[in-house]
Design a protein around this motif. Structure first.
Motif, PDB file in Angstrom:
ATOM      1  N   LYS A 109       0.865  -1.174   0.000  1.00 23.05           N
ATOM      2  CA  LYS A 109       0.000   0.000   0.000  1.00 23.05           C
ATOM      3  C   LYS A 109       0.902   1.224   0.000  1.00 23.05           C
ATOM      4  N   CYS A 110       0.564   2.188  -0.828  1.00 21.43           N
ATOM      5  CA  CYS A 110       1.358   3.411  -0.843  1.00 21.43           C
ATOM      6  C   CYS A 110       0.424   4.572  -0.560  1.00 21.43           C
ATOM      7  N   ASP A 111       0.636   5.285   0.540  1.00 15.65           N
ATOM      8  CA  ASP A 111      -0.239   6.417   0.854  1.00 15.65           C
ATOM      9  C   ASP A 111       0.227   7.685   0.156  1.00 15.65           C
ATOM     10  N   ILE A 112      -0.756   8.501  -0.217  1.00 15.83           N
ATOM     11  CA  ILE A 112      -0.458   9.860  -0.659  1.00 15.83           C
ATOM     12  C   ILE A 112      -0.921  10.762   0.485  1.00 15.83           C
ATOM     13  N   LEU A 113      -0.013  11.530   1.060  1.00 17.65           N
ATOM     14  CA  LEU A 113      -0.372  12.433   2.159  1.00 17.65           C
ATOM     15  C   LEU A 113      -0.309  13.868   1.647  1.00 17.65           C
ATOM     16  N   ILE A 114      -1.416  14.602   1.808  1.00 21.63           N
ATOM     17  CA  ILE A 114      -1.490  15.965   1.258  1.00 21.63           C
ATOM     18  C   ILE A 114      -1.794  16.953   2.377  1.00 21.63           C
TER      19      ILE A 114
ATOM     20  N   GLN B 224       2.782  16.694  -8.417  1.00 19.24           N
ATOM     21  CA  GLN B 224       1.872  16.444  -7.291  1.00 19.24           C
ATOM     22  C   GLN B 224       0.578  15.771  -7.734  1.00 19.24           C
ATOM     23  N   ILE B 225       0.127  16.047  -8.969  1.00 14.47           N
ATOM     24  CA  ILE B 225      -1.159  15.449  -9.372  1.00 14.47           C
ATOM     25  C   ILE B 225      -0.983  14.241 -10.279  1.00 14.47           C
ATOM     26  N   ASP B 226       0.238  14.022 -10.797  1.00 13.02           N
ATOM     27  CA  ASP B 226       0.357  12.928 -11.755  1.00 13.02           C
ATOM     28  C   ASP B 226       1.648  12.128 -11.611  1.00 13.02           C
ATOM     29  N   SER B 227       2.793  12.731 -11.976  1.00 13.11           N
ATOM     30  CA  SER B 227       3.967  11.877 -12.208  1.00 13.11           C
ATOM     31  C   SER B 227       4.525  11.227 -10.944  1.00 13.11           C
ATOM     32  N   ALA B 228       4.304  11.822  -9.761  1.00  7.78           N
ATOM     33  CA  ALA B 228       4.868  11.215  -8.545  1.00  7.78           C
ATOM     34  C   ALA B 228       4.045  10.017  -8.061  1.00  7.78           C
ATOM     35  N   ILE B 229       2.869   9.854  -8.653  1.00  7.51           N
ATOM     36  CA  ILE B 229       1.947   8.806  -8.187  1.00  7.51           C
ATOM     37  C   ILE B 229       1.909   7.667  -9.196  1.00  7.51           C
ATOM     38  N   GLY B 230       2.023   6.452  -8.721  1.00  8.90           N
ATOM     39  CA  GLY B 230       1.786   5.319  -9.617  1.00  8.90           C
ATOM     40  C   GLY B 230       3.008   4.537 -10.033  1.00  8.90           C
ATOM     41  N   GLY B 231       4.211   5.022  -9.667  1.00 14.35           N
ATOM     42  CA  GLY B 231       5.405   4.197  -9.846  1.00 14.35           C
ATOM     43  C   GLY B 231       5.980   4.109 -11.240  1.00 14.35           C
ATOM     44  N   LYS B 232       5.557   5.001 -12.157  1.00 14.93           N
ATOM     45  CA  LYS B 232       6.218   4.990 -13.469  1.00 14.93           C
ATOM     46  C   LYS B 232       7.503   5.806 -13.350  1.00 14.93           C
ATOM     47  N   THR B 233       8.641   5.164 -13.636  1.00 16.73           N
ATOM     48  CA  THR B 233       9.925   5.866 -13.584  1.00 16.73           C
ATOM     49  C   THR B 233      10.588   5.687 -14.943  1.00 16.73           C
ATOM     50  N   ALA B 234      11.379   6.657 -15.368  1.00 16.66           N
ATOM     51  CA  ALA B 234      11.961   6.521 -16.713  1.00 16.66           C
ATOM     52  C   ALA B 234      13.020   7.568 -16.994  1.00 16.66           C
TER      53      ALA B 234
ATOM     54  N   ALA C 109      15.582   9.053 -29.258  1.00 15.36           N
ATOM     55  CA  ALA C 109      14.497   8.570 -30.122  1.00 15.36           C
ATOM     56  C   ALA C 109      13.119   8.821 -29.520  1.00 15.36           C
ATOM     57  N   GLY C 110      13.028   9.077 -28.226  1.00 16.63           N
ATOM     58  CA  GLY C 110      11.689   9.296 -27.667  1.00 16.63           C
ATOM     59  C   GLY C 110      11.683   9.365 -26.159  1.00 16.63           C
ATOM     60  N   LYS C 111      10.547   9.835 -25.678  1.00 14.64           N
ATOM     61  CA  LYS C 111      10.404  10.083 -24.239  1.00 14.64           C
ATOM     62  C   LYS C 111      10.111   8.792 -23.468  1.00 14.64           C
ATOM     63  N   ASN C 112      10.716   8.670 -22.301  1.00 18.01           N
ATOM     64  CA  ASN C 112      10.432   7.565 -21.374  1.00 18.01           C
ATOM     65  C   ASN C 112      10.616   6.188 -22.014  1.00 18.01           C
ATOM     66  N   LEU C 113      11.573   6.066 -22.938  1.00 10.07           N
ATOM     67  CA  LEU C 113      11.709   4.774 -23.628  1.00 10.07           C
ATOM     68  C   LEU C 113      12.444   3.731 -22.780  1.00 10.07           C
ATOM     69  N   VAL C 114      13.124   4.174 -21.702  1.00  9.59           N
ATOM     70  CA  VAL C 114      13.763   3.219 -20.789  1.00  9.59           C
ATOM     71  C   VAL C 114      13.231   3.511 -19.389  1.00  9.59           C
ATOM     72  N   GLY C 115      12.736   2.490 -18.723  1.00  4.77           N
ATOM     73  CA  GLY C 115      12.206   2.760 -17.384  1.00  4.77           C
ATOM     74  C   GLY C 115      11.733   1.509 -16.693  1.00  4.77           C
ATOM     75  N   ALA C 116      11.109   1.712 -15.557  1.00  2.00           N
ATOM     76  CA  ALA C 116      10.623   0.574 -14.761  1.00  2.00           C
ATOM     77  C   ALA C 116       9.410   1.019 -13.961  1.00  2.00           C
ATOM     78  N   PHE C 117       8.522   0.088 -13.692  1.00  2.00           N
ATOM     79  CA  PHE C 117       7.475   0.349 -12.707  1.00  2.00           C
ATOM     80  C   PHE C 117       8.122   0.111 -11.338  1.00  2.00           C
ATOM     81  N   HIS C 118       8.137   1.109 -10.498  1.00  2.00           N
ATOM     82  CA  HIS C 118       8.737   0.973  -9.164  1.00  2.00           C
ATOM     83  C   HIS C 118       7.958   1.905  -8.238  1.00  2.00           C
ATOM     84  N   GLN C 119       7.144   1.320  -7.371  1.00  2.32           N
ATOM     85  CA  GLN C 119       6.233   2.132  -6.564  1.00  2.32           C
ATOM     86  C   GLN C 119       6.966   2.802  -5.405  1.00  2.32           C
ATOM     87  N   PRO C 120       6.664   4.085  -5.171  1.00  2.00           N
ATOM     88  CA  PRO C 120       7.255   4.753  -3.993  1.00  2.00           C
ATOM     89  C   PRO C 120       6.662   4.186  -2.705  1.00  2.00           C
TER      90      PRO C 120
END
Ligand code: GLY
Length: 352
Positions: free
Chosen positions: A12-17, A123-133, A138-149
């Motif tokens: 479980k990953c909490d978002i605290l605001i 705060q509303i998108d990229s920090a949430i959900g574990g997409k890292t890259a 050749a393009g954006k985010n072409l190398v990365g990993a799902f890794h949840q904070p």
């Protein structure tokens, strides 16, 4: 303080605001043998002093999402003695979050990290959900990993030091949430008016909570981007292609998404999937923030190349999350020939 849970199988990953969200950092840090902050020069200067852990400082800007920066960060993580029982804090906007999260994902096969986002977009998108890259030429985010904070700590007060351009970039993603699922966000934006820029921490708090709630529900239902989560890609197929074709210099990410949302709505209309009234509504929503101007020397051939390398493609078909109405999206797969027939008209609606 608002607590929004993201439920991920066993984890479980909490978002605290809230203005006191950062005070939770010490409690989380106690779990690790060492903690290091990864930040950029600008954010480090503004907020580094508030977080008393050693720092790895990168250059601001999208160019830091590269192999070279990742290698440099990882060498510094080694030099600072991080072990598999250590953790990293990503203090910054989307670039820092993506880079720090990626380094945490691959360092010693993966160590924990904490997201402390300081831009509206993060705060509303990229920090949430574990997409890292990181990006490739050749393009954006072409190398990365799902890794949840482990946790996402959001203090809206820090939005006060953001430039107007950075706020506009975040507002592009707010419009995406509005088109995707929550048209009422547009009323909050309209009511906020200029206050959004003069007192963003006050006028955007409700929007941050609403967007984080939507994203938490989507990621909890589809962590690996196989179904529902694709909705979050609205505006991103054309948006990412524009960013890549202009070497990440002509638009902020949110501006590109905003333009992408309007262009993809026009594509949907031209394909007969969206009626004229809904098209006008979506274009109007994008114009609320102010659509960026596409550079006149934009190469359609380069946009086409970028579309062909989009990581969402399946076989030779390009994936678009197209609106069928406000609040209703559908994945549509198109060949490059089909896209090419409409590309100029959707990018330059006044010209064609
Ligand atoms: N930013 C899109 C996603 O997290 O899926």
């Amino acid at each position: 303080m608002v607590r929004i849970p993201v439920t991920l199988g066993q984890k479980k990953c909490d978002i605290l605001i809230g203005r006191d969200a950062w005070q939770q950092l010490d409690k989380y840090a106690e779990r690790y043998d060492r903690v290091v902050v990864i930040t950029d020069r600008n954010v480090g200067r503004l907020y580094g002093g508030r977080i008393a852990f050693p720092k790895i400082v990168t250059e601001p800007g999208e160019t830091s999402k590269s192999w070279a920066s990742a290698e440099k960060v990882i060498q510094e993580m080694l030099a600072l003695g991080l072990t598999r029982s250590s953790a990293v804090i990503a203090l910054g906007g989307g670039v820092v979050g993506d880079l720090a999260g990626f380094c945490a994902a691959i360092y010693m096969r993966g160590i924990p990290y904490i997201q402390v986002p300081t831009t509206l977009l993060a705060q509303i998108d990229s920090a949430i959900g574990g997409k890292t890259a990181i990006d490739l030429p050749a393009g954006k985010n072409l190398v990365g990993a799902f890794h949840q904070p482990e946790v996402v700590l959001i203090n809206p007060e820090v939005l006060q030091t953001l430039s107007r351009a950075d706020l506009v970039s975040g507002l592009g993603e707010v419009v995406k949430y509005a088109v995707m699922a929550a048209p009422e966000l547009l009323d909050i934006l309209r009511a906020g008016g200029e206050m959004i820029f003069t007192a963003p921490h006050e006028s955007l708090s409700q929007i941050i909570v609403r967007c984080c709630t939507i994203k938490a529900e989507i990621v909890s239902a589809d962590e690996w981007d196989q179904g529902l989560r694709k909705q979050l890609n609205a505006g991103h197929t054309i948006g990412h292609a524009l960013e890549t074709a202009t070497s990440f210099r002509a638009f902020t990410h949110g501006e590109a998404v905003l333009f992408g949302l309007a262009a993809e709505a026009r594509l949907s209309y031209r394909l007969g999937l969206l009626d004229r009234q809904q098209l006008a509504e979506i274009e109007g929503a994008c114009q609320l923030i102010g659509l960026p101007v596409v550079p006149s020397d934009l190469s359609l051939a380069e946009v086409k190349q970028a579309l062909l390398r989009d990581k969402k493609n399946r076989a030779d078909r390009i994936s678009f999350m197209l609106p069928r109405a406000m609040g209703q999206l559908e994945e549509v797969l198109l060949s490059i020939d089909e896209v090419e027939r409409h590309l100029e008209a959707v990018l330059y609606p006044g010209k064609v």
